[in-house]
Design a protein around this motif. Structure first.
Motif, PDB file in Angstrom:
ATOM      1  N   VAL A 212      16.459 -21.175  25.368  1.00  0.00           N
ATOM      2  CA  VAL A 212      15.200 -20.614  25.861  1.00  0.00           C
ATOM      3  C   VAL A 212      15.321 -19.095  25.876  1.00  0.00           C
ATOM      4  CG1 VAL A 212      13.577 -20.475  27.792  1.00  0.00           C
ATOM      5  CG2 VAL A 212      14.739 -22.639  27.305  1.00  0.00           C
ATOM      6  N   GLU A 213      14.343 -18.413  25.268  1.00  0.00           N
ATOM      7  CA  GLU A 213      14.327 -16.946  25.297  1.00  0.00           C
ATOM      8  C   GLU A 213      12.903 -16.459  25.493  1.00  0.00           C
ATOM      9  OE1 GLU A 213      12.979 -14.749  22.930  1.00  0.00           O
ATOM     10  OE2 GLU A 213      12.486 -16.091  21.280  1.00  0.00           O
ATOM     11  N   ASN A 214      12.765 -15.291  26.119  1.00  0.00           N
ATOM     12  CA  ASN A 214      11.434 -14.696  26.274  1.00  0.00           C
ATOM     13  C   ASN A 214      11.443 -13.214  25.922  1.00  0.00           C
ATOM     14  OD1 ASN A 214      12.763 -13.783  28.576  1.00  0.00           O
ATOM     15  ND2 ASN A 214      11.150 -14.348  30.020  1.00  0.00           N
ATOM     16  N   PHE A 215      12.212 -12.884  24.861  1.00  0.00           N
ATOM     17  CA  PHE A 215      12.180 -11.541  24.321  1.00  0.00           C
ATOM     18  C   PHE A 215      10.849 -11.293  23.600  1.00  0.00           C
ATOM     19  CE2 PHE A 215      16.812 -12.653  23.878  1.00  0.00           C
ATOM     20  CZ  PHE A 215      17.291 -11.766  24.835  1.00  0.00           C
ATOM     21  N   ARG A 216      10.557 -10.041  23.332  1.00  0.00           N
ATOM     22  CA  ARG A 216       9.449  -9.737  22.436  1.00  0.00           C
ATOM     23  C   ARG A 216       9.794 -10.295  21.048  1.00  0.00           C
ATOM     24  NH1 ARG A 216       7.197  -3.623  22.008  1.00  0.00           N
ATOM     25  NH2 ARG A 216       7.715  -3.802  24.235  1.00  0.00           N
ATOM     26  N   PRO A 217       8.832 -10.908  20.338  1.00  0.00           N
ATOM     27  CA  PRO A 217       9.138 -11.484  19.028  1.00  0.00           C
ATOM     28  C   PRO A 217       9.873 -10.501  18.118  1.00  0.00           C
ATOM     29  CG  PRO A 217       6.971 -12.198  19.693  1.00  0.00           C
ATOM     30  CD  PRO A 217       7.439 -11.204  20.745  1.00  0.00           C
ATOM     31  N   GLY A 218      10.955 -10.987  17.516  1.00  0.00           N
ATOM     32  CA  GLY A 218      11.796 -10.178  16.645  1.00  0.00           C
ATOM     33  C   GLY A 218      13.085  -9.738  17.291  1.00  0.00           C
ATOM     34  N   THR A 219      13.120  -9.666  18.626  1.00  0.00           N
ATOM     35  CA  THR A 219      14.316  -9.186  19.317  1.00  0.00           C
ATOM     36  C   THR A 219      15.473 -10.164  19.190  1.00  0.00           C
ATOM     37  OG1 THR A 219      12.961  -7.955  20.896  1.00  0.00           O
ATOM     38  CG2 THR A 219      15.241  -8.419  21.534  1.00  0.00           C
ATOM     39  N   ALA A 220      15.209 -11.447  19.393  1.00  0.00           N
ATOM     40  CA  ALA A 220      16.277 -12.448  19.287  1.00  0.00           C
ATOM     41  C   ALA A 220      16.881 -12.439  17.887  1.00  0.00           C
ATOM     42  CB  ALA A 220      15.738 -13.836  19.641  1.00  0.00           C
ATOM     43  N   GLU A 221      16.036 -12.261  16.881  1.00  0.00           N
ATOM     44  CA  GLU A 221      16.535 -12.214  15.504  1.00  0.00           C
ATOM     45  C   GLU A 221      17.460 -11.015  15.317  1.00  0.00           C
ATOM     46  OE1 GLU A 221      13.150 -14.869  15.559  1.00  0.00           O
ATOM     47  OE2 GLU A 221      13.469 -12.856  16.375  1.00  0.00           O
ATOM     48  N   ARG A 222      17.074  -9.861  15.855  1.00  0.00           N
ATOM     49  CA  ARG A 222      17.911  -8.668  15.716  1.00  0.00           C
ATOM     50  C   ARG A 222      19.254  -8.829  16.423  1.00  0.00           C
ATOM     51  NH1 ARG A 222      12.933  -6.144  16.583  1.00  0.00           N
ATOM     52  NH2 ARG A 222      13.434  -5.631  18.754  1.00  0.00           N
ATOM     53  N   LEU A 223      19.259  -9.626  17.495  1.00  0.00           N
ATOM     54  CA  LEU A 223      20.507  -9.873  18.222  1.00  0.00           C
ATOM     55  C   LEU A 223      21.387 -10.911  17.538  1.00  0.00           C
ATOM     56  CD1 LEU A 223      19.148 -10.002  21.894  1.00  0.00           C
ATOM     57  CD2 LEU A 223      20.621  -8.229  20.901  1.00  0.00           C
ATOM     58  N   GLY A 224      20.868 -11.546  16.504  1.00  0.00           N
ATOM     59  CA  GLY A 224      21.611 -12.620  15.856  1.00  0.00           C
ATOM     60  C   GLY A 224      21.492 -13.937  16.580  1.00  0.00           C
ATOM     61  N   LEU A 225      20.430 -14.081  17.396  1.00  0.00           N
ATOM     62  CA  LEU A 225      20.247 -15.294  18.188  1.00  0.00           C
ATOM     63  C   LEU A 225      18.865 -15.901  17.960  1.00  0.00           C
ATOM     64  CD1 LEU A 225      21.859 -13.970  21.490  1.00  0.00           C
ATOM     65  CD2 LEU A 225      22.750 -15.841  20.080  1.00  0.00           C
ATOM     66  N   GLY A 226      18.267 -15.610  16.803  1.00  0.00           N
ATOM     67  CA  GLY A 226      16.954 -16.147  16.492  1.00  0.00           C
ATOM     68  C   GLY A 226      17.000 -17.605  16.079  1.00  0.00           C
ATOM     69  N   TYR A 227      15.826 -18.215  16.026  1.00  0.00           N
ATOM     70  CA  TYR A 227      15.739 -19.645  15.718  1.00  0.00           C
ATOM     71  C   TYR A 227      16.299 -19.969  14.336  1.00  0.00           C
ATOM     72  CZ  TYR A 227      13.745 -24.192  14.557  1.00  0.00           C
ATOM     73  OH  TYR A 227      13.576 -25.497  14.157  1.00  0.00           O
ATOM     74  N   ALA A 228      15.975 -19.172  13.322  1.00  0.00           N
ATOM     75  CA  ALA A 228      16.420 -19.490  11.962  1.00  0.00           C
ATOM     76  C   ALA A 228      17.946 -19.555  11.883  1.00  0.00           C
ATOM     77  CB  ALA A 228      15.870 -18.458  10.981  1.00  0.00           C
ATOM     78  N   ARG A 229      18.607 -18.583  12.490  1.00  0.00           N
ATOM     79  CA  ARG A 229      20.073 -18.547  12.428  1.00  0.00           C
ATOM     80  C   ARG A 229      20.689 -19.686  13.237  1.00  0.00           C
ATOM     81  NH1 ARG A 229      24.112 -13.435  12.664  1.00  0.00           N
ATOM     82  NH2 ARG A 229      26.071 -14.618  12.833  1.00  0.00           N
ATOM     83  N   ILE A 230      20.193 -19.904  14.441  1.00  0.00           N
ATOM     84  CA  ILE A 230      20.791 -20.941  15.287  1.00  0.00           C
ATOM     85  C   ILE A 230      20.530 -22.330  14.723  1.00  0.00           C
ATOM     86  CG2 ILE A 230      20.817 -21.954  17.595  1.00  0.00           C
ATOM     87  CD1 ILE A 230      22.037 -19.075  17.293  1.00  0.00           C
ATOM     88  N   SER A 231      19.310 -22.583  14.267  1.00  0.00           N
ATOM     89  CA  SER A 231      18.981 -23.922  13.759  1.00  0.00           C
ATOM     90  C   SER A 231      19.696 -24.232  12.455  1.00  0.00           C
ATOM     91  CB  SER A 231      17.472 -24.073  13.571  1.00  0.00           C
ATOM     92  OG  SER A 231      16.979 -23.167  12.612  1.00  0.00           O
TER      93      SER A 231
END
Length: 409
Positions: free
Chosen positions: A107-126
């Protein structure tokens, strides 16, 4: 690491409905933490990732404070483990990525794009964890022209039209007394997560759960939006009143206010009899609910003059004994001490390592076989860092070096 020795001898596994569910909580403030607390109360193992110097923003959202942390933080973070790590550290980011790849839910509530920049976005994790249910909460959602705009509860309430229908008639627009957009988004996310987990049970496939504060408020417009669709008339503010039922609002008494809900014509006739206003039952302006709605202003004026002659206790007793839905307008203390609230065990106590006994508003979800529980206090910052990183292969020496550098707490 010695600054925060764990006050617990061991983390207790909860025999709840969600026992065995692993949740990585990358969220902060309210919407995400409220969602993950719902899951934690039901037995999920929730690891809350926090920045090691300040932690979740709400730890400092006081006064009031209880111990080192604000009561705001305590309200939505019980039953969780705190992992305080600096995600700018490659070695620590790798460990958190590993946790994400082992989790059932992220579960994350960053502004869209932030999780991806951290390397923790949905595409990478899934890609590494195809069964993961990945929930993203944001102000406006993962799509649309506003997707990258910052999301705040009050802004969502304003933009959704919700504030335009909240407040006294003719008065200023008013925000909810609580952060309704955040809390609604958290509730909708919990529902989405459980739905996606059910789908995974059948297919083995996880998915992205995309919830926005704005969408949640639009959904909450419900019958108000339906009325607009039906008439093309823009809804307005009615204060405590109902737009299509009368009398259905707060009335002043000699010592406070009482809320009445006269929902049909039968109740109206009983209401007039027991309040000593029997003549109103035959008044053609008030015979049916549509009549009463059309003549609302005159009717409420008459009722207000009559109700102010007696105290709240009188009207709640008279109306309650007659089967008319009625309640005093309690303050928060009165509400929390109400015998029905107490009977439902909606206020519970847990022992906090710094504060001692800490009262909490309990889960409203009552399951007969696997009840939700308030079992662990909200964690102090980094309370479980050493334990969690230890399970990921870090040695005592590595932990000491990271703690000395300020990368963990």
């Amino acid at each position: 690491m010695d600054d925060h020795p764990s006050p617990r001898s061991a983390w207790r596994v909860h025999e709840g409905a969600l026992r065995g569910l692993k949740v990585l909580d990358l969220s902060r403030i309210l919407s995400g933490p409220f969602c993950t607390m719902v899951l934690a109360d039901l037995g999920a193992d929730v690891i809350k990732v926090e920045e090691p110097r300040r932690g979740d923003d709400t730890r400092m959202w006081g006064p009031p404070f209880q111990g080192q942390d604000a009561s705001y933080f305590h309200s939505v973070n019980r039953n969780k483990r705190s992992l305080a790590v600096d995600l700018k550290s490659p070695v620590l980011l790798e460990r958190v990525q590993r946790l994400a790849c082992e989790a059932d839910v992220v579960v994350e509530n960053f502004r869209p794009g932030t999780a991806e920049r951290l390397g923790l976005g949905y595409a990478r994790i899934s890609a590494s964890n195809p069964g993961v249910v990945y929930a993203s909460i944001s102000g406006y959602g993962q799509t649309g022209p506003y997707r990258r705009s910052p999301g705040y509860d009050a802004i969502a309430q304003a933009l959704s039209g919700m504030m335009s229908i909240t407040g006294e008639s003719g008065g200023d627009p008013v925000r909810f007394g609580v952060a309704g957009a955040d809390l609604a988004a958290g509730m909708f996310t919990a529902i989405g997560v459980l739905s996606a987990l059910h789908h995974r049970e059948r297919t083995g496939q996880g998915q992205l759960v995309d919830v926005s504060l704005l969408d949640g408020q639009i959904a909450w417009l419900s019958y108000v939006a339906a009325g607009y669709f039906a008439t093309d008339e823009i809804p307005r503010r009615y204060g405590s009143a109902h737009p299509t039922i009368a009398p259905y609002q707060a009335l002043p008494t000699s010592d406070g206010y009482v809320m009445v809900a006269v929902g049909n014509d039968g109740l109206w006739r009983t209401f007039t009899q027991v309040t000593g206003l029997g003549e109103l039952a035959e008044d053609p302006r008030y015979v049916t609910n549509p009549d009463r709605v059309r003549h609302r202003e005159d009717l409420i004026g008459l009722l207000g003059k009559h109700f102010v002659t007696e105290p709240t206790s009188h009207w709640t007793q008279v109306l309650g004994e007659a089967g008319i839905p009625v309640a005093p307008i309690n303050d928060v203390r009165q509400a929390l001490e109400h015998p029905q609230v107490q009977a439902r065990e909606m206020v519970q106590e847990v022992v906090h390592s710094e504060v001692g006994p800490l009262r909490q508003v309990a889960s409203p979800i009552k399951l007969s076989g696997t009840p939700a529980q308030v079992r662990e206090a909200p964690p102090v910052l980094g309370e479980h860092t050493a334990d969690i990183l230890g399970t990921l292969g870090m040695t005592e020496q590595q932990l000491r070096e990271l703690a000395d550098s300020g990368a963990i707490r």
